[in-house]
Enzyme design. Structure first.
Site, short mmCIF file in Angstrom:
data_model
loop_
_atom_site.label_atom_id
_atom_site.label_comp_id
_atom_site.label_asym_id
_atom_site.label_seq_id
_atom_site.Cartn_x
_atom_site.Cartn_y
_atom_site.Cartn_z
CB SER A 18 30.43 50.05 24.37
OG SER A 18 31.46 49.49 25.14
CE LYS A 67 34.19 41.20 29.30
NZ LYS A 67 35.36 42.01 29.49
CG ASP A 104 38.42 42.66 27.46
OD1 ASP A 104 38.04 43.79 27.08
OD2 ASP A 104 37.65 41.82 27.96
CE LYS A 159 32.80 35.01 41.31
NZ LYS A 159 32.47 36.29 40.77
P1 ATR Z 1 31.45 38.41 37.56
O1 ATR Z 1 32.22 37.99 38.77
O2 ATR Z 1 29.99 38.12 37.65
O3 ATR Z 1 32.07 38.02 36.26
P2 ATR Z 1 32.59 40.98 37.40
O4 ATR Z 1 31.96 42.34 37.41
O5 ATR Z 1 33.45 40.58 36.28
O6 ATR Z 1 31.41 39.98 37.59
O7 ATR Z 1 33.42 40.78 38.68
C1 ATR Z 1 33.15 41.44 39.80
C2 ATR Z 1 34.37 41.34 40.65
O8 ATR Z 1 34.27 42.33 41.66
C3 ATR Z 1 34.48 40.01 41.36
O9 ATR Z 1 35.83 39.72 41.57
C4 ATR Z 1 33.78 40.31 42.68
O10 ATR Z 1 34.15 39.52 43.76
P3 ATR Z 1 33.33 38.16 44.06
O11 ATR Z 1 33.88 37.15 43.12
O12 ATR Z 1 33.65 37.87 45.48
O13 ATR Z 1 31.88 38.46 43.84
C5 ATR Z 1 34.26 41.71 42.93
N1 ATR Z 1 33.38 42.43 43.84
C6 ATR Z 1 32.18 42.95 43.56
N2 ATR Z 1 31.65 43.56 44.65
C7 ATR Z 1 32.56 43.38 45.64
C8 ATR Z 1 32.62 43.78 47.00
N3 ATR Z 1 31.62 44.47 47.59
N4 ATR Z 1 33.72 43.46 47.72
C9 ATR Z 1 34.73 42.76 47.14
N5 ATR Z 1 34.75 42.37 45.87
C10 ATR Z 1 33.67 42.67 45.11
#
Ligand code: ATR
Length: 276
Positions: A18, A67, A104, A159
């Site tokens: 950004s 967010k 978004d 979630k």
């Molecule tokens: P946040 O969930 O904190 O808002 P995000 O970056 O918006 O953060 O979301 C990350 C997404 O990637 C989530 O859906 C996360 O899954 P979880 O809810 O189970 O954490 C997913 N994610 C991140 N790392 C992952 C992994 N190693 N395997 C599967 N999903 C993953």
């Protein structure tokens, strides 16, 4: 002339481009302003919003994981931020109110969904992988466009269930079943952080996909995720998140500066130069 100050709050922020985009536009339109990365902890949000209120900051973008977390500190939420409860742009309006908006959805519509012209809105199955910060915007944009078969899968099923509370029409698919389920999909959208530079990658291998599948990765850094590379080799149509990124940025820039910046090749070159 006083320099206006903008930035993006989130954590981690190292992958965010950004600043490259907004500073490019500030230079181009000769606006005395700068845009920086503001990596903060959850308990620092209130102080940052205060800076908007007292004029130290003219505007901020918000990214993961804040967010939703910013909402209690805002005076007003407008446009698609109301439907998604996901805020990515904040500014002070003429009445001195701190306003949260969502650009978004606009980014998705103009950067991706407009490329799906031939898809059958009633029949085509769309799978959203991930239930993080951007997912409400994805679900909302898809339903606004008219898609009727929207599925969601997330490693942490809770979630996904919480997204379904807001958008009851979506169907949840168990994360353990996605290798099977992807075979039935017409569009797959990666809204997880899997594939992000220096991050984890998908452990699943997507095989037996439909020939006319469209795979969309919201990740734009790297330009091509491992999954995009693999699917491209199979002849599947893929898109990365770069277009969405520049369109959401365009609308944020407009909200702050009342000027709609041009999305030209020079901007894309500046961004790509950072990615490569
Ligand atoms: P946040 O969930 O904190 O808002 P995000 O970056 O918006 O953060 O979301 C990350 C997404 O990637 C989530 O859906 C996360 O899954 P979880 O809810 O189970 O954490 C997913 N994610 C991140 N790392 C992952 C992994 N190693 N395997 C599967 N999903 C993953």
């Amino acid at each position: 002339m006083i320099e206006k100050k903008f930035g993006i709050i989130g954590k981690p922020l190292s992958h965010s481009l950004s600043p490259v985009m907004h500073n490019f536009w500030f230079r181009k339109y000769k606006i005395s302003a700068s845009y920086s990365l503001i990596e903060i902890e959850l308990n620092e949000i209130e102080a940052i919003i205060k800076k908007i209120r007292n004029g130290e900051l003219q505007g901020i973008n918000v990214t993961v994981p804040y967010k939703q977390a910013v909402i209690p500190y805002l005076d007003l939420i407008v446009d698609e931020a109301k439907e998604t409860l996901s805020i990515n742009t904040i500014n002070l309006n003429e009445e001195g109110k701190v306003v949260g908006s969502n650009t978004d959805v606009y980014g998705l519509e103009h950067g991706f969904l407009c490329n799906l012209g031939k898809k059958n809105l009633e029949k085509d199955k769309i799978l959203i992988l991930g239930a993080g910060g951007v997912t409400p915007s994805v679900v909302y944009a898809l339903s606004k466009k008219g898609f009727q078969k929207i599925f969601i899968s997330n490693r942490t099923i809770k979630k996904a269930e919480s997204i379904k509370k807001k958008f009851s029409f979506i169907e949840i698919i168990n994360w353990d079943n996605i290798e099977e389920e992807v075979k039935n999909m017409d569009v797959i959208i990666n809204a997880t952080s899997l594939g992000l530079k220096n991050g984890d990658d998908f452990k699943q291998d997507f095989k037996g996909l439909k020939d006319n599948l469209v795979y969309y990765d919201i990740v734009y850094n790297p330009e091509e995720t491992t999954m995009i590379k693999k699917l491209k080799k199979k002849g599947i149509k893929t898109f990365n998140g770069l277009e969405m990124f520049v369109y959401q940025g365009q609308k944020s820039f407009f909200l702050w500066n009342k000027l709609n910046p041009e999305l030209d090749d020079k901007l894309k070159h500046a961004i790509l130069a950072e990615l490569r």
